[in-house]
Motif scaffolding. Sequence first.
Motif, PDB file in Angstrom:
ATOM      1  N   ALA A 264      13.733   7.921 -10.904  1.00 54.35           N
ATOM      2  CA  ALA A 264      12.371   7.378 -10.668  1.00 54.35           C
ATOM      3  C   ALA A 264      11.592   7.681  -9.455  1.00 54.35           C
ATOM      4  O   ALA A 264      10.478   7.894  -9.604  1.00 54.35           O
ATOM      5  CB  ALA A 264      12.482   5.785 -10.912  1.00 54.35           C
ATOM      6  N   VAL A 265      12.362   7.762  -8.097  1.00 57.60           N
ATOM      7  CA  VAL A 265      11.722   8.046  -6.973  1.00 57.60           C
ATOM      8  C   VAL A 265      11.180   9.569  -7.115  1.00 57.60           C
ATOM      9  O   VAL A 265      10.264   9.992  -6.732  1.00 57.60           O
ATOM     10  CB  VAL A 265      12.505   7.481  -5.828  1.00 57.60           C
ATOM     11  CG1 VAL A 265      11.967   8.094  -4.602  1.00 57.60           C
ATOM     12  CG2 VAL A 265      12.699   6.226  -5.848  1.00 57.60           C
ATOM     13  N   ILE A 266      12.165  10.474  -7.363  1.00 64.32           N
ATOM     14  CA  ILE A 266      11.873  11.700  -7.554  1.00 64.32           C
ATOM     15  C   ILE A 266      10.878  12.235  -8.361  1.00 64.32           C
ATOM     16  O   ILE A 266       9.997  12.804  -7.954  1.00 64.32           O
ATOM     17  CB  ILE A 266      13.281  12.570  -8.012  1.00 64.32           C
ATOM     18  CG1 ILE A 266      14.237  12.511  -6.911  1.00 64.32           C
ATOM     19  CG2 ILE A 266      12.775  14.152  -8.128  1.00 64.32           C
ATOM     20  CD1 ILE A 266      15.512  12.981  -7.090  1.00 64.32           C
TER      21      ILE A 266
ATOM     22  N   LEU B 131      21.975  18.172 -10.213  1.00 68.19           N
ATOM     23  CA  LEU B 131      22.472  17.655  -8.721  1.00 68.19           C
ATOM     24  C   LEU B 131      22.437  16.141  -8.438  1.00 68.19           C
ATOM     25  O   LEU B 131      23.196  15.408  -8.125  1.00 68.19           O
ATOM     26  CB  LEU B 131      21.949  18.268  -7.394  1.00 68.19           C
ATOM     27  CG  LEU B 131      22.201  18.103  -6.181  1.00 68.19           C
ATOM     28  CD1 LEU B 131      23.685  18.391  -5.886  1.00 68.19           C
ATOM     29  CD2 LEU B 131      21.093  18.837  -5.111  1.00 68.19           C
ATOM     30  N   CYS B 132      21.082  15.617  -8.875  1.00 66.23           N
ATOM     31  CA  CYS B 132      20.723  14.281  -8.458  1.00 66.23           C
ATOM     32  C   CYS B 132      21.660  13.058  -9.602  1.00 66.23           C
ATOM     33  O   CYS B 132      22.016  12.455  -9.105  1.00 66.23           O
ATOM     34  CB  CYS B 132      19.325  14.207  -9.073  1.00 66.23           C
ATOM     35  SG  CYS B 132      18.112  14.771  -7.985  1.00 66.23           S
TER      36      CYS B 132
ATOM     37  N   THR C  66      25.150   7.375  -9.315  1.00 64.13           N
ATOM     38  CA  THR C  66      25.864   6.730 -10.482  1.00 64.13           C
ATOM     39  C   THR C  66      25.198   5.684 -10.788  1.00 64.13           C
ATOM     40  O   THR C  66      24.533   4.573  -9.927  1.00 64.13           O
ATOM     41  CB  THR C  66      27.395   6.495 -10.246  1.00 64.13           C
ATOM     42  OG1 THR C  66      27.416   5.671  -9.222  1.00 64.13           O
ATOM     43  CG2 THR C  66      28.187   7.966 -10.088  1.00 64.13           C
ATOM     44  N   GLY C  67      25.078   5.165 -11.979  1.00 66.54           N
ATOM     45  CA  GLY C  67      24.728   3.664 -12.596  1.00 66.54           C
ATOM     46  C   GLY C  67      22.974   3.500 -12.216  1.00 66.54           C
ATOM     47  O   GLY C  67      22.428   4.434 -12.207  1.00 66.54           O
ATOM     48  N   SER C  68      22.911   2.438 -11.646  1.00 67.96           N
ATOM     49  CA  SER C  68      21.363   2.205 -11.408  1.00 67.96           C
ATOM     50  C   SER C  68      20.906   2.907 -10.194  1.00 67.96           C
ATOM     51  O   SER C  68      19.705   2.935 -10.191  1.00 67.96           O
ATOM     52  CB  SER C  68      21.258   0.732 -11.272  1.00 67.96           C
ATOM     53  OG  SER C  68      22.087   0.263 -10.118  1.00 67.96           O
ATOM     54  N   ALA C  69      21.685   3.394  -9.315  1.00 66.53           N
ATOM     55  CA  ALA C  69      21.321   4.047  -8.129  1.00 66.53           C
ATOM     56  C   ALA C  69      20.753   5.466  -8.592  1.00 66.53           C
ATOM     57  O   ALA C  69      19.890   6.077  -8.164  1.00 66.53           O
ATOM     58  CB  ALA C  69      22.479   4.232  -7.083  1.00 66.53           C
ATOM     59  N   SER C  70      21.451   6.118  -9.883  1.00 64.54           N
ATOM     60  CA  SER C  70      20.949   7.196 -10.430  1.00 64.54           C
ATOM     61  C   SER C  70      19.673   7.161 -10.993  1.00 64.54           C
ATOM     62  O   SER C  70      18.741   7.785 -11.037  1.00 64.54           O
ATOM     63  CB  SER C  70      22.014   7.693 -11.490  1.00 64.54           C
ATOM     64  OG  SER C  70      21.503   9.030 -12.193  1.00 64.54           O
ATOM     65  N   ALA C  71      19.409   5.899 -11.608  1.00 63.05           N
ATOM     66  CA  ALA C  71      17.973   5.780 -12.467  1.00 63.05           C
ATOM     67  C   ALA C  71      16.979   5.690 -11.178  1.00 63.05           C
ATOM     68  O   ALA C  71      16.039   6.159 -11.411  1.00 63.05           O
ATOM     69  CB  ALA C  71      17.954   4.394 -13.195  1.00 63.05           C
TER      70      ALA C  71
END
Length: 146
Positions: free
Chosen positions: A91-93, A76-77, A82-87
């Motif tokens: 990382a936060v999770i 789901l995450c 997408t992209g750097s927002a996904s990374a």
Amino acid sequence: MIAAIPYFVAVVLLPFIGRYFDRHPGNRAVHSGCSAAAVAIGLALCVFISNPVAMLLLICLAVVGIYAFAPPFWALCSNLFTGSASAAAIAVINSVGNLSGFAGPFVMGWLRDTTGSFAFSLLAIAAGPALAAIGLVIMKLRNKTA
């Protein structure tokens, strides 16, 4: 041997749960939310049950929920960002998860020492998955693509 029973139940059930989740990929928030709710219910009800067999079944429910939660949640995450927002989101999770791995035993021990009982400790630990389940349901209701 008794401590291995919940994990054996999880090993038997998780392939079927995973197959069901894969057949319904549009409901990943619901799948993760139901798994988190199973953890919360299993842990919270253990406080109010004194029958060892019933308690073992509730622990089995919690263990299955713990292991069934992660795959649809991470998928789901990956779909939401997408992209750097996904990374960054991953990382936060991951950071929050690591923090809870440290804080959970500390809070459990502190509440046990403060109250003299594991009941409040177990309810405090069950609050995390309950909040996750509520958050995932709210997210699903607001975002029809999750």
